[in-house]
Motif scaffolding. Structure first.
Motif, PDB file in Angstrom:
ATOM      1  N   ARG A  34       0.895  -1.211  -0.080  1.00 24.05           N
ATOM      2  CA  ARG A  34       0.008  -0.168   0.172  1.00 24.05           C
ATOM      3  C   ARG A  34       1.074   1.223  -0.038  1.00 24.05           C
ATOM      4  NH1 ARG A  34      -5.002  -2.072   1.046  1.00 24.05           N
ATOM      5  NH2 ARG A  34      -5.071  -3.772   2.158  1.00 24.05           N
ATOM      6  N   GLU A  35       2.252   1.195   0.111  1.00 25.54           N
ATOM      7  CA  GLU A  35       3.028   2.320   0.131  1.00 25.54           C
ATOM      8  C   GLU A  35       4.182   1.942  -0.710  1.00 25.54           C
ATOM      9  OE1 GLU A  35       3.933   3.414   4.273  1.00 25.54           O
ATOM     10  OE2 GLU A  35       2.003   2.791   5.075  1.00 25.54           O
ATOM     11  N   PRO A  36       4.919   2.851  -1.351  1.00 28.49           N
ATOM     12  CA  PRO A  36       6.124   2.777  -2.206  1.00 28.49           C
ATOM     13  C   PRO A  36       7.192   2.365  -1.377  1.00 28.49           C
ATOM     14  CG  PRO A  36       5.728   5.005  -1.988  1.00 28.49           C
ATOM     15  CD  PRO A  36       4.800   4.422  -0.968  1.00 28.49           C
ATOM     16  N   VAL A  37       7.267   1.127  -0.372  1.00 23.44           N
ATOM     17  CA  VAL A  37       8.523   1.074   0.506  1.00 23.44           C
ATOM     18  C   VAL A  37       9.030  -0.228   0.141  1.00 23.44           C
ATOM     19  CG1 VAL A  37       7.742   2.618   2.279  1.00 23.44           C
ATOM     20  CG2 VAL A  37       6.798   0.176   1.998  1.00 23.44           C
ATOM     21  N   ALA A  38       8.794  -0.789  -1.103  1.00 24.17           N
ATOM     22  CA  ALA A  38       9.477  -2.212  -1.501  1.00 24.17           C
ATOM     23  C   ALA A  38      10.894  -2.371  -1.017  1.00 24.17           C
ATOM     24  CB  ALA A  38       9.141  -2.320  -2.923  1.00 24.17           C
ATOM     25  N   ALA A  39      11.733  -1.278  -1.563  1.00 21.65           N
ATOM     26  CA  ALA A  39      12.977  -1.288  -1.407  1.00 21.65           C
ATOM     27  C   ALA A  39      13.430  -1.569   0.041  1.00 21.65           C
ATOM     28  CB  ALA A  39      13.967  -0.120  -1.909  1.00 21.65           C
ATOM     29  N   LYS A  40      12.988  -0.860   1.133  1.00 27.85           N
ATOM     30  CA  LYS A  40      13.157  -0.759   2.330  1.00 27.85           C
ATOM     31  C   LYS A  40      12.761  -2.430   2.728  1.00 27.85           C
ATOM     32  CE  LYS A  40      12.227   3.532   4.549  1.00 27.85           C
ATOM     33  NZ  LYS A  40      11.338   4.261   5.336  1.00 27.85           N
ATOM     34  N   VAL A  41      11.614  -2.761   2.445  1.00 32.37           N
ATOM     35  CA  VAL A  41      11.241  -4.287   2.717  1.00 32.37           C
ATOM     36  C   VAL A  41      11.980  -5.258   2.429  1.00 32.37           C
ATOM     37  CG1 VAL A  41       8.987  -6.066   2.608  1.00 32.37           C
ATOM     38  CG2 VAL A  41       8.703  -3.427   2.943  1.00 32.37           C
ATOM     39  N   ALA A  42      12.578  -5.107   1.048  1.00 34.92           N
ATOM     40  CA  ALA A  42      13.519  -6.015   0.479  1.00 34.92           C
ATOM     41  C   ALA A  42      14.660  -5.965   1.276  1.00 34.92           C
ATOM     42  CB  ALA A  42      13.799  -5.699  -0.999  1.00 34.92           C
ATOM     43  N   ALA A  43      15.220  -4.962   1.626  1.00 33.00           N
ATOM     44  CA  ALA A  43      16.255  -4.708   2.534  1.00 33.00           C
ATOM     45  C   ALA A  43      16.480  -5.601   3.735  1.00 33.00           C
ATOM     46  CB  ALA A  43      16.917  -3.219   2.346  1.00 33.00           C
ATOM     47  N   ALA A  44      15.288  -5.303   4.358  1.00 34.55           N
ATOM     48  CA  ALA A  44      15.019  -5.905   5.728  1.00 34.55           C
ATOM     49  C   ALA A  44      14.894  -7.432   5.584  1.00 34.55           C
ATOM     50  CB  ALA A  44      13.894  -5.482   6.277  1.00 34.55           C
ATOM     51  N   ALA A  45      14.285  -7.777   4.636  1.00 30.91           N
ATOM     52  CA  ALA A  45      13.822  -9.547   4.356  1.00 30.91           C
ATOM     53  C   ALA A  45      15.527  -9.882   3.972  1.00 30.91           C
ATOM     54  CB  ALA A  45      12.998  -9.520   3.071  1.00 30.91           C
ATOM     55  N   GLN A  46      16.477  -9.284   3.180  1.00 30.70           N
ATOM     56  CA  GLN A  46      17.694  -9.847   2.730  1.00 30.70           C
ATOM     57  C   GLN A  46      18.324  -9.930   3.946  1.00 30.70           C
ATOM     58  OE1 GLN A  46      19.537  -7.617  -0.321  1.00 30.70           O
ATOM     59  NE2 GLN A  46      21.322  -8.787  -0.475  1.00 30.70           N
ATOM     60  N   HIS A  47      18.329  -8.889   4.950  1.00 28.45           N
ATOM     61  CA  HIS A  47      19.079  -8.946   6.224  1.00 28.45           C
ATOM     62  C   HIS A  47      18.669 -10.219   7.047  1.00 28.45           C
ATOM     63  CE1 HIS A  47      21.153  -7.280   9.632  1.00 28.45           C
ATOM     64  NE2 HIS A  47      20.444  -7.559  10.463  1.00 28.45           N
ATOM     65  N   PHE A  76       9.514 -18.337   5.966  1.00 29.39           N
ATOM     66  CA  PHE A  76       9.403 -17.104   5.243  1.00 29.39           C
ATOM     67  C   PHE A  76       8.138 -16.398   5.770  1.00 29.39           C
ATOM     68  CE2 PHE A  76       7.554 -14.645   1.995  1.00 29.39           C
ATOM     69  CZ  PHE A  76       8.609 -13.451   1.880  1.00 29.39           C
ATOM     70  N   VAL A  77       7.218 -16.861   5.714  1.00 28.22           N
ATOM     71  CA  VAL A  77       5.834 -16.165   6.083  1.00 28.22           C
ATOM     72  C   VAL A  77       5.919 -15.837   7.512  1.00 28.22           C
ATOM     73  CG1 VAL A  77       3.367 -16.572   6.451  1.00 28.22           C
ATOM     74  CG2 VAL A  77       4.492 -17.290   4.446  1.00 28.22           C
ATOM     75  N   THR A  78       6.482 -16.576   8.470  1.00 29.58           N
ATOM     76  CA  THR A  78       6.727 -16.059   9.579  1.00 29.58           C
ATOM     77  C   THR A  78       7.519 -14.833   9.715  1.00 29.58           C
ATOM     78  OG1 THR A  78       6.237 -18.268  10.467  1.00 29.58           O
ATOM     79  CG2 THR A  78       7.384 -16.773  11.914  1.00 29.58           C
ATOM     80  N   ALA A  79       8.952 -14.837   9.000  1.00 27.29           N
ATOM     81  CA  ALA A  79       9.588 -13.609   8.935  1.00 27.29           C
ATOM     82  C   ALA A  79       9.251 -12.560   8.309  1.00 27.29           C
ATOM     83  CB  ALA A  79      10.886 -14.162   8.501  1.00 27.29           C
ATOM     84  N   LEU A  80       8.116 -12.229   7.245  1.00 25.96           N
ATOM     85  CA  LEU A  80       7.727 -11.531   6.563  1.00 25.96           C
ATOM     86  C   LEU A  80       7.165 -10.142   7.524  1.00 25.96           C
ATOM     87  CD1 LEU A  80       7.438 -10.333   3.586  1.00 25.96           C
ATOM     88  CD2 LEU A  80       5.238 -11.455   3.507  1.00 25.96           C
ATOM     89  N   PRO A  81       6.426 -10.388   8.256  1.00 18.31           N
ATOM     90  CA  PRO A  81       5.923  -9.074   9.052  1.00 18.31           C
ATOM     91  C   PRO A  81       6.908  -8.200   9.524  1.00 18.31           C
ATOM     92  CG  PRO A  81       4.506 -11.001   9.653  1.00 18.31           C
ATOM     93  CD  PRO A  81       5.890 -11.729   8.957  1.00 18.31           C
ATOM     94  N   ALA A  82       8.082  -8.897  10.195  1.00 18.73           N
ATOM     95  CA  ALA A  82       9.079  -7.901  10.807  1.00 18.73           C
ATOM     96  C   ALA A  82       9.500  -7.154   9.486  1.00 18.73           C
ATOM     97  CB  ALA A  82      10.173  -8.810  11.310  1.00 18.73           C
ATOM     98  N   ALA A  83       9.744  -7.675   8.448  1.00 17.19           N
ATOM     99  CA  ALA A  83      10.329  -7.171   7.031  1.00 17.19           C
ATOM    100  C   ALA A  83       9.440  -5.935   6.723  1.00 17.19           C
ATOM    101  CB  ALA A  83      10.823  -8.001   5.971  1.00 17.19           C
ATOM    102  N   LEU A  84       8.159  -6.383   6.570  1.00 19.33           N
ATOM    103  CA  LEU A  84       7.169  -5.189   6.127  1.00 19.33           C
ATOM    104  C   LEU A  84       6.928  -4.183   7.365  1.00 19.33           C
ATOM    105  CD1 LEU A  84       4.378  -7.783   5.363  1.00 19.33           C
ATOM    106  CD2 LEU A  84       5.645  -6.429   3.727  1.00 19.33           C
ATOM    107  N   ASP A  85       7.031  -4.515   8.789  1.00 16.71           N
ATOM    108  CA  ASP A  85       7.218  -3.379   9.656  1.00 16.71           C
ATOM    109  C   ASP A  85       8.364  -2.533   9.561  1.00 16.71           C
ATOM    110  OD1 ASP A  85       4.941  -4.719  10.852  1.00 16.71           O
ATOM    111  OD2 ASP A  85       6.074  -5.591  12.238  1.00 16.71           O
ATOM    112  N   ALA A  86       9.592  -2.981   9.189  1.00 13.23           N
ATOM    113  CA  ALA A  86      10.704  -2.345   8.881  1.00 13.23           C
ATOM    114  C   ALA A  86      10.639  -1.198   7.762  1.00 13.23           C
ATOM    115  CB  ALA A  86      11.963  -3.153   8.562  1.00 13.23           C
ATOM    116  N   GLY A  87       9.760  -1.607   6.708  1.00 15.64           N
ATOM    117  CA  GLY A  87       9.336  -0.871   5.663  1.00 15.64           C
ATOM    118  C   GLY A  87       8.587   0.393   6.091  1.00 15.64           C
ATOM    119  N   GLN A  88       7.714   0.044   7.154  1.00 12.93           N
ATOM    120  CA  GLN A  88       6.861   1.378   7.408  1.00 12.93           C
ATOM    121  C   GLN A  88       7.695   2.247   8.478  1.00 12.93           C
ATOM    122  OE1 GLN A  88       3.509  -1.142   8.600  1.00 12.93           O
ATOM    123  NE2 GLN A  88       2.402  -0.059   7.145  1.00 12.93           N
ATOM    124  N   GLU A  89       8.981   1.876   8.889  1.00 12.84           N
ATOM    125  CA  GLU A  89       9.657   2.808   9.892  1.00 12.84           C
ATOM    126  C   GLU A  89      10.295   3.929   9.172  1.00 12.84           C
ATOM    127  OE1 GLU A  89      12.133   0.087  11.881  1.00 12.84           O
ATOM    128  OE2 GLU A  89      10.582  -0.815  12.830  1.00 12.84           O
TER     129      GLU A  89
END
Length: 89
Positions: A34-47, A76-89
């Motif tokens: 819903r927000e243009p934060v894909a790069a942030k989410v991807a970075a958090a997921a990669q971490h 992966f599904v369990t780890a995804l919310p943390a990456a999504l949350d990081a994208g919103q920070e």
């Protein structure tokens, strides 16, 4: 087939406020945000050890290996919310 559907369903039932939908077929899935934060989410997921491509400002694409198993899909599904949350920070 089955594992891709498992991941898509798992992402949908998270009901994360940032996720607007899941699209794609097989293991090649796109998660629309819903927000243009894909790069942030991807970075958090990669971490966290997951390779995700920010293909558009508001879309992340998963391209998991063909040998992924149910446990890895669940992890992966369990780890995804943390990456999504990081994208919103």
């Amino acid at each position: 087939g089955v594992i891709g559907k498992e991941i898509a369903h798992g992402v949908e039932i998270l009901h994360h406020p940032l996720v607007s939908g899941v699209r794609g077929a097989g293991l090649l899935l796109g998660i629309t945000l819903r927000e243009p934060v894909a790069a942030k989410v991807a970075a958090a997921a990669q971490h966290a050890g997951y390779l995700i491509n920010p293909v558009q400002p508001d879309v992340i694409r998963l391209a998991p290996p063909l040998i992924i198993d149910h446990d890895q899909a669940h992890d992966f599904v369990t780890a995804l919310p943390a990456a999504l949350d990081a994208g919103q920070e």
